[in-house]
Design an enzyme around this catalytic site. Structure first.
Site, PDB file in Angstrom:
ATOM      1  N   CYS A   1       6.323  21.251 -23.146  1.00  0.00           N
ATOM      2  CA  CYS A   1       5.754  20.636 -21.953  1.00  0.00           C
ATOM      3  C   CYS A   1       5.819  21.611 -20.777  1.00  0.00           C
ATOM      4  O   CYS A   1       6.805  22.294 -20.578  1.00  0.00           O
ATOM      5  CB  CYS A   1       6.456  19.352 -21.543  1.00  0.00           C
ATOM      6  SG  CYS A   1       6.401  18.077 -22.780  1.00  0.00           S
TER       7      CYS A   1
ATOM      8  N   ARG B   1       3.264  26.089 -23.653  1.00  0.00           N
ATOM      9  CA  ARG B   1       4.454  25.236 -23.764  1.00  0.00           C
ATOM     10  C   ARG B   1       4.149  23.880 -24.415  1.00  0.00           C
ATOM     11  O   ARG B   1       5.058  23.088 -24.664  1.00  0.00           O
ATOM     12  CB  ARG B   1       5.043  24.978 -22.369  1.00  0.00           C
ATOM     13  CG  ARG B   1       5.480  26.220 -21.648  1.00  0.00           C
ATOM     14  CD  ARG B   1       5.996  25.874 -20.273  1.00  0.00           C
ATOM     15  NE  ARG B   1       7.226  25.137 -20.344  1.00  0.00           N
ATOM     16  CZ  ARG B   1       8.432  25.671 -20.363  1.00  0.00           C
ATOM     17  NH1 ARG B   1       8.551  26.986 -20.300  1.00  0.00           N
ATOM     18  NH2 ARG B   1       9.506  24.930 -20.427  1.00  0.00           N
TER      19      ARG B   1
ATOM     20  N   TRP C   1       3.819  18.421 -24.986  1.00  0.00           N
ATOM     21  CA  TRP C   1       4.167  18.613 -26.394  1.00  0.00           C
ATOM     22  C   TRP C   1       4.951  17.362 -26.773  1.00  0.00           C
ATOM     23  O   TRP C   1       6.081  17.157 -26.317  1.00  0.00           O
ATOM     24  CB  TRP C   1       5.020  19.866 -26.567  1.00  0.00           C
ATOM     25  CG  TRP C   1       5.315  20.192 -27.995  1.00  0.00           C
ATOM     26  CD1 TRP C   1       4.508  20.876 -28.865  1.00  0.00           C
ATOM     27  CD2 TRP C   1       6.504  19.869 -28.737  1.00  0.00           C
ATOM     28  NE1 TRP C   1       5.120  20.990 -30.084  1.00  0.00           N
ATOM     29  CE2 TRP C   1       6.346  20.381 -30.046  1.00  0.00           C
ATOM     30  CE3 TRP C   1       7.677  19.196 -28.426  1.00  0.00           C
ATOM     31  CZ2 TRP C   1       7.313  20.241 -31.028  1.00  0.00           C
ATOM     32  CZ3 TRP C   1       8.648  19.061 -29.413  1.00  0.00           C
ATOM     33  CH2 TRP C   1       8.460  19.577 -30.698  1.00  0.00           C
TER      34      TRP C   1
ATOM     35  N   ASN D   1       9.665  17.298 -18.179  1.00  0.00           N
ATOM     36  CA  ASN D   1       9.880  18.159 -19.350  1.00  0.00           C
ATOM     37  C   ASN D   1      11.326  17.946 -19.792  1.00  0.00           C
ATOM     38  O   ASN D   1      12.235  18.099 -18.993  1.00  0.00           O
ATOM     39  CB  ASN D   1       9.617  19.614 -18.927  1.00  0.00           C
ATOM     40  CG  ASN D   1      10.116  20.628 -19.957  1.00  0.00           C
ATOM     41  OD1 ASN D   1      10.448  21.734 -19.591  1.00  0.00           O
ATOM     42  ND2 ASN D   1      10.159  20.266 -21.201  1.00  0.00           N
ATOM     43  N   GLY D   2      11.516  17.541 -21.054  1.00  0.00           N
ATOM     44  CA  GLY D   2      12.875  17.281 -21.538  1.00  0.00           C
ATOM     45  C   GLY D   2      12.897  15.985 -22.319  1.00  0.00           C
ATOM     46  O   GLY D   2      11.853  15.458 -22.701  1.00  0.00           O
TER      47      GLY D   2
ATOM     48  N   GLU E   1      10.421  36.881 -41.753  1.00  0.00           N
ATOM     49  CA  GLU E   1       9.609  36.855 -40.536  1.00  0.00           C
ATOM     50  C   GLU E   1       8.118  36.883 -40.889  1.00  0.00           C
ATOM     51  O   GLU E   1       7.315  36.169 -40.278  1.00  0.00           O
ATOM     52  CB  GLU E   1      10.007  38.043 -39.644  1.00  0.00           C
ATOM     53  CG  GLU E   1       9.213  38.218 -38.368  1.00  0.00           C
ATOM     54  CD  GLU E   1       9.234  37.018 -37.438  1.00  0.00           C
ATOM     55  OE1 GLU E   1      10.016  36.073 -37.646  1.00  0.00           O
ATOM     56  OE2 GLU E   1       8.428  37.021 -36.487  1.00  0.00           O
TER      57      GLU E   1
ATOM     58  N   LYS F   1       5.492  33.977 -39.861  1.00  0.00           N
ATOM     59  CA  LYS F   1       4.244  34.235 -39.124  1.00  0.00           C
ATOM     60  C   LYS F   1       3.062  33.626 -39.865  1.00  0.00           C
ATOM     61  O   LYS F   1       2.222  32.981 -39.267  1.00  0.00           O
ATOM     62  CB  LYS F   1       3.990  35.745 -38.954  1.00  0.00           C
ATOM     63  CG  LYS F   1       4.852  36.498 -37.976  1.00  0.00           C
ATOM     64  CD  LYS F   1       4.662  36.163 -36.532  1.00  0.00           C
ATOM     65  CE  LYS F   1       5.535  35.042 -36.123  1.00  0.00           C
ATOM     66  NZ  LYS F   1       6.766  35.295 -35.468  1.00  0.00           N
TER      67      LYS F   1
ATOM     68  N   GLU G   1       3.095  29.697 -39.729  1.00  0.00           N
ATOM     69  CA  GLU G   1       2.895  29.022 -38.442  1.00  0.00           C
ATOM     70  C   GLU G   1       1.484  29.168 -37.888  1.00  0.00           C
ATOM     71  O   GLU G   1       1.020  28.278 -37.179  1.00  0.00           O
ATOM     72  CB  GLU G   1       3.962  29.403 -37.404  1.00  0.00           C
ATOM     73  CG  GLU G   1       3.943  30.813 -36.907  1.00  0.00           C
ATOM     74  CD  GLU G   1       5.040  31.065 -35.879  1.00  0.00           C
ATOM     75  OE1 GLU G   1       5.528  32.195 -35.814  1.00  0.00           O
ATOM     76  OE2 GLU G   1       5.403  30.155 -35.116  1.00  0.00           O
TER      77      GLU G   1
ATOM     78  N   HIS H   1      16.410  33.966 -60.362  1.00  0.00           N
ATOM     79  CA  HIS H   1      17.273  32.784 -60.353  1.00  0.00           C
ATOM     80  C   HIS H   1      16.494  31.505 -60.062  1.00  0.00           C
ATOM     81  O   HIS H   1      17.096  30.493 -59.713  1.00  0.00           O
ATOM     82  CB  HIS H   1      18.409  32.976 -59.332  1.00  0.00           C
ATOM     83  CG  HIS H   1      19.269  34.158 -59.659  1.00  0.00           C
ATOM     84  ND1 HIS H   1      20.090  34.190 -60.765  1.00  0.00           N
ATOM     85  CD2 HIS H   1      19.389  35.372 -59.062  1.00  0.00           C
ATOM     86  CE1 HIS H   1      20.697  35.365 -60.818  1.00  0.00           C
ATOM     87  NE2 HIS H   1      20.283  36.103 -59.798  1.00  0.00           N
TER      88      HIS H   1
ATOM     89  N   LYS I   1       5.702  26.988 -27.419  1.00  0.00           N
ATOM     90  CA  LYS I   1       6.667  28.050 -27.146  1.00  0.00           C
ATOM     91  C   LYS I   1       7.759  27.485 -26.255  1.00  0.00           C
ATOM     92  O   LYS I   1       7.553  26.496 -25.578  1.00  0.00           O
ATOM     93  CB  LYS I   1       5.938  29.177 -26.419  1.00  0.00           C
ATOM     94  CG  LYS I   1       6.470  30.539 -26.795  1.00  0.00           C
ATOM     95  CD  LYS I   1       5.545  31.610 -26.342  1.00  0.00           C
ATOM     96  CE  LYS I   1       6.137  32.958 -26.640  1.00  0.00           C
ATOM     97  NZ  LYS I   1       6.142  33.276 -28.066  1.00  0.00           N
TER      98      LYS I   1
HETATM   99  C1  F6R Z   1       8.095  31.881 -34.131  1.00  0.00           C
HETATM  100  C2  F6R Z   1       8.732  31.610 -32.851  1.00  0.00           C
HETATM  101  C3  F6R Z   1       9.897  30.695 -32.832  1.00  0.00           C
HETATM  102  C4  F6R Z   1      10.916  31.165 -31.794  1.00  0.00           C
HETATM  103  C5  F6R Z   1      12.058  30.148 -31.682  1.00  0.00           C
HETATM  104  C6  F6R Z   1      13.141  30.619 -30.724  1.00  0.00           C
HETATM  105  O1  F6R Z   1       7.029  32.773 -34.005  1.00  0.00           O
HETATM  106  O2  F6R Z   1       8.302  32.081 -31.837  1.00  0.00           O
HETATM  107  O3  F6R Z   1      10.481  30.594 -34.092  1.00  0.00           O
HETATM  108  O4  F6R Z   1      11.409  32.410 -32.166  1.00  0.00           O
HETATM  109  O5  F6R Z   1      11.555  28.926 -31.232  1.00  0.00           O
HETATM  110  O6  F6R Z   1      12.620  30.862 -29.463  1.00  0.00           O
HETATM  111  P1  F6R Z   1      13.370  31.781 -28.416  1.00  0.00           P
HETATM  112  O7  F6R Z   1      13.353  33.157 -28.945  1.00  0.00           O
HETATM  113  O8  F6R Z   1      12.600  31.629 -27.140  1.00  0.00           O
HETATM  114  O9  F6R Z   1      14.756  31.241 -28.309  1.00  0.00           O
END
Ligand code: F6R
Length: 609
Positions: free
Chosen positions: A2, A27, A74, A99-100, A482, A486, A489, A505, A604
């Site tokens: 949010c 966000r 969000w 937000n929260g 990783e 990627k 997501e 295994h 994010k």
């Molecule tokens: C994946 C991604 C998330 C963040 C995670 C932690 O591409 O961006 O997995 O890495 O939400 O976020 P931060 O680094 O802001 O604590």
């Protein structure tokens, strides 16, 4: 999670709020809304979907006002819908953006319903606005009503509040979610992130935990958590409005992938004198802290957790210091035992991830004396809660899928390995070798970026697939993780990573021609082991795509496609091998036509649990 923006000015704030929402869309982007007060009335517009929808709605039916609040959502409580979109309003009198998460919302809702308040949404936020309205009946003025209402709330919030009774007052509150005040000339704005307000100001006040600000054109009053009137400094941001533009790139993610050579050079910039890492880069008392530690505990989430996993290999191999790592959301509820003199290392792009912050506070409760943050946002909560800090300096990262934040985190972590390792097993010669590897990284990554076209062609093989496996060994196992994260997501293809030695295994049972197996194969001491694992897959008809060091001999196997990665130095090679996997995920997502920068269901800066 949010985005909030608000403003009080002597001009119409609607275009400023809309631009702010566009900049905060990373966000959350399932619905958006905006409200203003004009002529003693609240006017509100809300729309399901992205900010663009709200923009069109406002074009068709404009509203204006000199005070307003806005929100991009969000969803946590209540599905994405217009009714659940913010701002929420109580009896046409008070409007709130939030937000929260309010944890005791169910109880408050019951009480308020008994008091005759009608609910029009399924959100936890609506209880806030009714609680303030209720408090106004027994208190004098909006500020006091807000203070009284907040005492009833359990949970986390950043809030923007306005009331028709005081149309020249905007209230901003912060507890557990970030909020900044942008200071203009004869005008003030509030936002979840400075990026939202850069077109109107570069001067910011960062609210502290528990702060409540009463904002009018002529006066800004800030009360701290103890209800004392306080002065908070105004800070000048170094960012400019175009720092968060896409430029010529089609997506932020691609731009951020291409920014990695520069971002890494920024992480290294000014931190060495005569090729020697300066420990004060971590804080003025860093040397003293490093002298006293005997173990490392890393806490992080998601991509940042993957950076920590690589660092654990480095800490134990290069520095020979015990290092644990745990996903922050598990650590915080597990009753962990910390060894004495453990350095807590948190890693976070945003510095606002609720789980990472809570895990840090839990570690402190457990007696941890030293905390160091690797972070990309200087004024973030995590930075403020930590004794030592190393900023990654990646610049704003807007794409939801983290890219340059990750490779700069790894670079910063290697600096920490050097600083700590000096006190343990890291020799002067090894330190010099790693230092020179670090400085060669930007050039190496430039070379890897030249594989872009080849990887785009490769990506076509994935567009129709449902699943993919990623394999690596040693420090490259977290890189495989990783790569899988990627891909899933942004392309929504199910992807899993395994340490290659673990295949036999169980997961080998999955192998068939429809399951691409992406393998990271640098030229290191584990290569021969990895080759055997690759053969195990090929022998069962598995289709492998192997990112392999260019110096290695060609493999003649029709099941194996090789992508030659420029030769890289040993210890830092996980940083280099990350980049082709980012490009692969990006091109697959583009081919599939997904929303690369704002993938479904995600956001994010995860400021909720
Ligand atoms: C994946 C991604 C998330 C963040 C995670 C932690 O591409 O961006 O997995 O890495 O939400 O976020 P931060 O680094 O802001 O604590």
């Amino acid at each position: 999670m949010c985005g909030i923006v608000g403003g009080i000015a002597q001009r119409n704030v609607v275009p400023i709020l809309l631009e702010g929402l566009r900049r905060l869309e990373y966000r959350g982007y399932d619905s958006a809304g905006l409200a203003v007060i004009n002529n003693q009335q609240i006017y509100r517009k809300r729309e399901l979907g992205k900010v663009k929808g709200l923009e069109l709605l406002l074009e068709a039916d404009p509203i204006s006002g000199v005070i307003g609040i806005a929100h991009t959502r969000w969803a946590t409580h209540g599905k994405p819908s217009t009714a659940n979109a913010h701002p929420h309003i109580s009896r046409n009198k008070i409007a709130v953006v939030h937000n929260g998460i309010i944890e005791n919302h169910e109880h408050l809702r019951e009480v308020q319903q008994k008091n005759g308040y009608e609910f029009t949404s399924e959100t936890d936020t609506e209880v806030i606005v009714h609680e303030i309205n209720h408090a106004m009946e027994s208190t004098d003025g909006l500020l006091n009503a807000v203070k009284k209402a907040l005492k009833k709330l359990e949970g986390a919030y950043a809030l923007g509040i306005m009331s028709v009774d005081e149309p020249d007052t905007l209230i901003a509150c912060r507890k557990g979610s970030p909020l900044v005040i942008g200071v203009g000339f004869g005008e003030y704005f509030i936002a979840s992130d400075v990026a939202a307000l850069l077109p109107v100001t570069q001067r910011f006040i960062f609210l502290e935990e528990g702060d409540i600000a009463k904002i009018s054109i002529n006066e800004l009053l800030i009360y701290d958590a103890q209800d004392q009137l306080v002065k908070r400094p105004i800070k000048q941001s170094q960012l400019t409005a175009d720092a968060v533009d896409k430029g010529e790139y089609r997506h932020y993610m691609l731009k951020e992938i291409y920014e990695q050579p520069f971002a890494i050079s920024q992480t290294l910039e000014g931190r060495f004198v005569n090729n020697r890492l300066q420990e004060n880069a971590f804080g003025h008392n860093a040397a003293e802290v490093f002298d006293n530690i005997k173990a490392i505990q890393i806490l992080a989430c998601g991509t940042s957790y993957h950076a920590g996993l690589v660092a654990r290999y480095w800490f134990e191999k290069l520095a020979h210091i015990p290092c644990n790592i745990e996903v922050a959301s598990e650590f915080r509820y597990r009753n962990p035992v910390l060894a004495p003199d453990t350095l807590i290392v948190t890693i976070s792009q945003s510095g606002e991830t609720a789980d990472t912050l809570a895990a840090l506070l839990e570690a402190k409760k457990l007696g941890a004396r030293y905390a160091l943050a690797i972070c990309n946002v200087p004024e973030s909560s995590l930075v403020r809660e930590s004794d030592l800090v190393l900023m990654t300096r990646a610049g704003p990262e807007i794409g939801v899928a983290s890219t340059k934040a990750f490779t700069t985190q790894l670079t910063a972590l290697m600096l920490l390995v050097i600083a700590v390792g000096r006190r343990f097993h890291l020799t002067e010669i090894a330190e010099q070798k790693i230092t020179s590897e670090l400085f060669s990284l930007p050039g190496k990554i430039e070379q890897v970026l030249q594989l872009d076209d080849e990887i785009r062609v490769l990506a076509e093989q994935f567009a129709e697939k449902q699943h993919a496996l990623f394999l690596g060994r040693g420090t490259h196992y977290p890189i495989a993780m990783e790569g899988a994260l990627k891909l899933k997501e942004i392309s929504y293809i199910h992807a899993e990573a395994y340490p290659a030695g673990e295949l036999k295994h169980g997961p080998l049972a999955l192998i068939d021609a429809d399951m691409p197996v992406v393998t990271v194969a640098p030229n290191n001491s584990l290569l021969e082991k990895l080759k055997s694992n690759i053969q195990e897959v090929s022998a069962r008809g598995g289709q492998l795509i192997v990112f392999m060091d260019e110096t290695l001999a060609t493999v003649n196997d029709e099941n194996i496609q090789i992508v030659r990665v420029p030769q890289v130095d040993n210890e830092t090679s996980p940083i280099v091998y990350t980049v082709p996997l980012q490009l692969l995920a990006y091109h697959v997502a583009v081919l599939k036509g997904t929303d690369v920068d704002q993938p479904r269901n995600l956001a994010k800066s995860v400021t909720v649990e």
